[in-house]
Design an enzyme around this catalytic site. Structure first.
Site, PDB file in Angstrom:
ATOM      1  CG  HIS A  58      -1.673   1.292   1.554  1.00  0.00           C
ATOM      2  ND1 HIS A  58      -2.671   1.926   0.662  1.00  0.00           N
ATOM      3  CD2 HIS A  58      -1.612   2.301   2.756  1.00  0.00           C
ATOM      4  CE1 HIS A  58      -2.858   3.116   1.149  1.00  0.00           C
ATOM      5  NE2 HIS A  58      -1.894   3.336   2.290  1.00  0.00           N
ATOM      6  CG  HIS A  82       0.907   7.015   4.202  1.00  0.00           C
ATOM      7  ND1 HIS A  82       1.419   6.118   2.779  1.00  0.00           N
ATOM      8  CD2 HIS A  82      -0.238   6.759   4.205  1.00  0.00           C
ATOM      9  CE1 HIS A  82       0.481   5.268   2.617  1.00  0.00           C
ATOM     10  NE2 HIS A  82      -0.620   5.702   3.511  1.00  0.00           N
ATOM     11  CD  GLU A  86      -3.144   6.630  11.703  1.00  0.00           C
ATOM     12  OE1 GLU A  86      -3.035   6.880  10.438  1.00  0.00           O
ATOM     13  OE2 GLU A  86      -4.522   6.661  12.060  1.00  0.00           O
ATOM     14  CG  ASP A  87      -1.414   2.265  10.641  1.00  0.00           C
ATOM     15  OD1 ASP A  87      -2.342   2.568  11.495  1.00  0.00           O
ATOM     16  OD2 ASP A  87      -1.685   2.017   9.530  1.00  0.00           O
ATOM     17  CG  ASP A 154      -3.637   6.900   2.401  1.00  0.00           C
ATOM     18  OD1 ASP A 154      -3.207   5.809   2.191  1.00  0.00           O
ATOM     19  OD2 ASP A 154      -4.304   7.528   3.379  1.00  0.00           O
ATOM     20  CG  ASP A 274     -19.909  17.714 -22.052  1.00  0.00           C
ATOM     21  OD1 ASP A 274     -20.983  16.958 -22.029  1.00  0.00           O
ATOM     22  OD2 ASP A 274     -19.240  18.352 -21.450  1.00  0.00           O
TER      23      ASP A 274
HETATM   24 MN    MN Z   1      -2.442   4.792   3.938  1.00  0.00          MN
END
Ligand code: MN
Length: 524
Positions: A58, A82, A86-87, A154, A274
């Site tokens: 990911h 990223h 957090e994880d 993300d 269009d």
């Molecule tokens: Mn993520």
């Protein structure tokens, strides 16, 4: 010749990512990327995505998008890292020590956005109450727009792997993507990302309608592709005759925008002109207008559908000429005419500003961040950043100031010199004056709009040329408080009134009245 907006989905790994990055970054930057991938891989070890893929696929996919969008190396590194803070057990300090302050700052920003979304209490306290999530997110990260761009990458990857989520989660994430992230991409001028987010989200939110429109579109396109090919060939020939170098592509309306438009025209697809458009990309602005002239001499234009977004760009900076013509065989064709530069901007928006070609040195970027080189149609970003900085310094900011003018409709007005300014719809002359410079606004005596005297309380219109008539001895008045609408103007005006001693008396009086009322209540 038609593109669609689906994105290729495959599992990203270290080798593939490094290969993709190789053409765009310096050797030492690639080495850093190598390190960041190892760092993230180590910390995410054992974690899996819902799809069963190793979790690291990911962040690597996110970094891949950022490379494709032409982002600087710090953003790409932050993309890889990223989710680590957090994880996983990784800390921001570790990231700062290994990859520097800027990367850590970006990772921290992205983490904060996730927390804001999760509604974590400490951040909810820290963030002011604003009218929508979007403003909240933007304020949280307002100091660096790269945070938002990483967040968009993300979200795009999460959306493209949404089939592995339970249905209720799918709907929740899809809805949030349509309501928050797609408009955010739009605000940043990232047209392609916006379309990708919309198409994916729409397919989960209303799968039946999505497939129905997909089939409808297929039938229509089958009929018109061949006819459009004939028009295209005619145009190519005509441009060659006039020595205009151009690239002509077809573009198909996205299913989501078809869905939105159908609602407006009571579901009649025949009223949509269009579905398919031809896009003419040329080298210079002058060529854009020449092409427009040629098209209008070849075919009958529909007057009400000629749009000059070059002279008057859309609020997000989008530029193009649009025209819809009727061919002798009664086919209605929309054309979009733009330069390569405009095309790049239309597809990638603000991300284009970080392009490795122009952005190898971070000095330019820092300049950008201070707003010095931001084009005037993107001034709202600077204003947002001002507010974010003031918030962080714990400055007192009223709720109404936070009603940031970023999200309403915008108008463009000009100074007599021809500089273009972007203001919210309903903006008054003083708003314009404060946008130009607070010292000019301070001495505003009267306004001339398109050459005529214009009252202070009459809103400006798109395309107005506004002149501020100043007098040295003229000073801000209390009554002006009712004649400004933008956050920026209100803030500057208040400061000036305070300096002049005008506003102190107001708040002082208000305080006295309030205290009196409280005392009365106590007595009763
Ligand atoms: Mn993520």
């Amino acid at each position: 010749m038609c593109k669609n907006y689906r994105i290729l989905i495959y599992t990203m790994n270290k080798k593939k990512l490094l290969e993709k990055a190789a053409p765009y970054y310096e050797e030492d930057q690639l080495l850093e990327l190598d390190h960041a991938i190892d760092f993230a891989t180590k910390f995410h070890k054992g974690q899996k995505r819902k799809s069963g893929d190793p979790y690291i696929s990911h962040p690597l996919a996110v970094a891949d998008s950022l490379i494709q969008w032409g982002m600087d190396i710090d953003s790409v590194l932050a993309g890889v890292l990223h989710d680590t803070v957090e994880d996983t057990e990784a800390t921001l300090d570790q990231i700062e020590a290994l990859f520097g302050h800027d990367v850590a700052f970006l990772v921290d920003g992205v983490t904060k956005v996730s927390q804001a979304r999760a509604g974590m209490k400490d951040l909810a306290d820290y963030l002011p109450q604003t009218k929508d999530n979007l403003s909240k997110l933007l304020i949280a990260v307002g100091q660096d727009v790269r945070v938002i761009i990483i967040k968009l990458a993300d979200r795009l990857h999460n959306l493209s792997t949404l089939q592995h989520m339970p249905v209720d989660k799918q709907v929740k994430i899809a809805r949030e993507s349509l309501e928050v992230f797609a408009p955010m991409a739009d605000r940043l001028g990232m047209g392609r990302v916006r379309l990708q987010i919309e198409e994916l989200a729409f397919s989960y939110l209303d799968p039946k309608e999505y497939h129905k429109l997909g089939n409808l579109m297929k039938k229509r396109l089958g009929k018109s592709t061949r006819k459009l090919g004939i028009v295209r060939a005619e145009v190519v020939k005509e441009l060659e005759k006039h020595n205009i170098k151009a690239e002509i592509n077809g573009r198909v309306k996205s299913l989501y925008s078809l869905h939105k438009k159908l609602k407006k025209v009571d579901g009649n697809i025949d009223d949509i002109y269009d579905l398919m458009a031809l896009r003419v990309i040329v080298e210079t602005k002058e060529d854009c207008y020449r092409v427009l002239g040629l098209l209008h001499s070849m075919y009958q234009p529909m007057i009400s559908r000629i749009k000059d977004y070059i002279a008057i760009p859309k609020p997000n900076g989008y530029q193009s000429l649009h025209t819809t013509v009727i061919t002798p065989s009664k086919q209605i064709v929309e054309f979009q005419i733009r330069t390569y530069f405009m095309h790049e901007y239309a597809e990638r928006g603000l991300a284009a500003g970080f392009h490795y070609h122009e952005q190898k040195s971070s000095k330019d970027y820092i300049k950008k961040r201070k707003g010095a080189t931001l084009p005037s149609h993107l001034q709202w970003i600077t204003q947002l950043q001002d507010i974010a900085i003031r918030l962080r310094n714990n400055e007192d900011i009223s709720k109404e100031q936070l009603n940031i003018d970023v999200f309403g409709d915008r108008i463009f007005v000009y100074s007599p010199k021809g500089d273009i300014y972007n203001l919210p719809e309903g903006a008054l002359p003083l708003d314009f004056a404060y946008t130009v410079h607070s010292d000019i606004a301070k001495h505003a005596y009267s306004f001339r709009v398109n050459g005529n005297i214009h009252p202070f309380d009459k809103p400006l219109s798109n395309g107005d040329v506004v002149e501020v008539v100043t007098r040295k001895l003229s000073t801000p008045k209390q009554a002006w408080l009712d004649m400004v609408t933008t956050t920026h103007a209100k803030h500057k005006l208040r400061m000036q009134l305070k300096q002049l001693g005008v506003i102190e008396t107001i708040t002082g009086a208000a305080n006295i009245i309030r205290q009196k009322t409280i005392r009365k209540k106590d007595k009763s």
